[in-house]
Write a protein that holds these residues in place. Structure first.
Motif, mmCIF file in Angstrom:
data_model
loop_
_atom_site.group_PDB
_atom_site.id
_atom_site.type_symbol
_atom_site.label_atom_id
_atom_site.label_comp_id
_atom_site.label_asym_id
_atom_site.label_seq_id
_atom_site.Cartn_x
_atom_site.Cartn_y
_atom_site.Cartn_z
ATOM 1 N N THR A 160 3.053 43.411 -84.217
ATOM 2 C CA THR A 160 2.722 43.271 -82.732
ATOM 3 C C THR A 160 3.201 43.942 -82.428
ATOM 4 O O THR A 160 4.605 44.229 -82.830
ATOM 5 N N ASP A 161 3.194 45.154 -81.296
ATOM 6 C CA ASP A 161 4.134 45.172 -80.573
ATOM 7 C C ASP A 161 5.001 44.165 -79.717
ATOM 8 O O ASP A 161 6.423 45.019 -78.810
ATOM 9 N N GLY A 162 5.024 43.100 -80.497
ATOM 10 C CA GLY A 162 6.327 41.721 -79.750
ATOM 11 C C GLY A 162 7.357 42.231 -80.942
ATOM 12 O O GLY A 162 8.167 41.559 -80.587
ATOM 13 N N ILE A 163 7.086 43.109 -81.897
ATOM 14 C CA ILE A 163 8.002 43.220 -82.798
ATOM 15 C C ILE A 163 8.706 44.606 -82.707
ATOM 16 O O ILE A 163 8.299 45.555 -82.788
ATOM 17 N N GLU A 164 9.993 44.071 -82.894
ATOM 18 C CA GLU A 164 10.751 45.929 -82.701
ATOM 19 C C GLU A 164 10.511 46.395 -84.285
ATOM 20 O O GLU A 164 10.892 46.213 -84.795
ATOM 21 N N ASP A 193 6.745 39.734 -74.479
ATOM 22 C CA ASP A 193 5.316 39.963 -74.949
ATOM 23 C C ASP A 193 5.472 38.392 -76.026
ATOM 24 O O ASP A 193 6.315 38.180 -76.648
ATOM 25 N N ASP A 194 4.011 38.450 -76.772
ATOM 26 C CA ASP A 194 3.642 37.871 -77.780
ATOM 27 C C ASP A 194 4.125 38.086 -78.529
ATOM 28 O O ASP A 194 4.318 39.523 -79.053
ATOM 29 N N SER A 195 4.565 37.653 -79.607
ATOM 30 C CA SER A 195 5.270 38.729 -80.828
ATOM 31 C C SER A 195 4.361 37.653 -82.752
ATOM 32 O O SER A 195 4.253 36.594 -82.970
ATOM 33 N N LEU A 196 3.760 38.779 -83.168
ATOM 34 C CA LEU A 196 2.986 38.377 -85.208
ATOM 35 C C LEU A 196 3.682 39.009 -85.939
ATOM 36 O O LEU A 196 4.086 39.991 -85.782
ATOM 37 N N VAL A 197 4.302 39.005 -86.948
ATOM 38 C CA VAL A 197 4.104 39.180 -88.090
ATOM 39 C C VAL A 197 3.825 38.747 -89.837
ATOM 40 O O VAL A 197 4.052 37.555 -89.401
ATOM 41 N N VAL A 198 3.017 39.635 -90.079
ATOM 42 C CA VAL A 198 2.543 39.109 -91.410
ATOM 43 C C VAL A 198 3.084 39.837 -92.648
ATOM 44 O O VAL A 198 2.810 41.186 -92.471
ATOM 45 N N VAL A 199 3.666 39.106 -93.311
ATOM 46 C CA VAL A 199 3.587 39.329 -94.738
ATOM 47 C C VAL A 199 3.154 39.246 -96.066
ATOM 48 O O VAL A 199 2.555 38.071 -96.234
#
Length: 207
Positions: A160-164, A193-199
């Protein structure tokens, strides 16, 4: 905070997220769901933050869960209809096929998707999801999913856009997915912002 629903038969999956400081809930949600013939992966960002964003994202995930094996266009259309009275979401979906068709994916909004090839000689070594403008629940564009083949070890990142966006530089796809997700959140999380990363690392059918 880990949000992965466990390692699926076709994939090694990891996820990590954080709410905006001062908020008790995050509007960023993920889904990893088996269906006959494949796995559906989703990263969802409810617009804004706080309770209303979390409500929209939660409803969206619930709709996706109802029939995980539906075509991606159907998922977007169903979610668009069911989220009409919410704040709306942006989301990216990725369907991994067991039948050898590879990866079919599409995004509406700004949830980035990056595919990193395991083969260092692959050309191109990375691919990006097609992101279409719009908001699910408010304005849905013409949907055009794309499909690309996969080899064992190829890895998909949804953020999401909470991750650079700079997290993509120097990515190495061979490490465990949860380790990668945790490291990306730690090093590349925005605190605005809220942040999410899925791998998701593709294991292949004949492992």
């Amino acid at each position: 905070m880990s949000e992965a629903e466990g390692r699926q038969a076709l994939l090694d999956v990891g996820a990590a997220s954080a709410a905006l400081g001062g908020e008790s809930v995050s509007g960023d949600r993920c889904l990893v769901r088996d269906y006959p013939g494949g796995v559906l992966l989703a990263a969802v960002d409810g617009l804004g933050h706080g309770d209303e964003a979390a409500h929209a994202a939660g409803r969206d995930v619930s709709v996706l869960e109802e029939d995980a094996g539906a075509p991606l266009t159907t998922h977007f259309e169903r979610c668009h209809t069911r989220l009409a009275r919410t704040r709306g979401v942006v989301m990216s979906l990725a369907a991994f096929s067991e039948a050898g068709d590879g990866l079919t994916w599409l995004g509406v909004g700004n949830v980035e998707g990056t595919l990193v090839r395991a083969d260092p000689h692959a050309r191109p070594p990375t691919e990006s999801i097609l992101l279409l403008g719009g908001v699910v629940g408010f304005q849905l564009p013409r949907l055009r999913p794309s499909t690309t083949p996969l080899a064992p070890g190829d890895t998909v990142f949804l953020t999401t856009d909470g991750i650079e966006s700079s997290f993509r530089y120097g990515l190495r796809a061979g490490r465990p997915s949860q380790e990668l997700a945790d490291q990306i959140l730690l090093k590349h999380r925005k605190h605005s912002d809220d942040s999410l990363v899925v791998v998701a690392r593709y294991l292949g059918r004949d492992r």
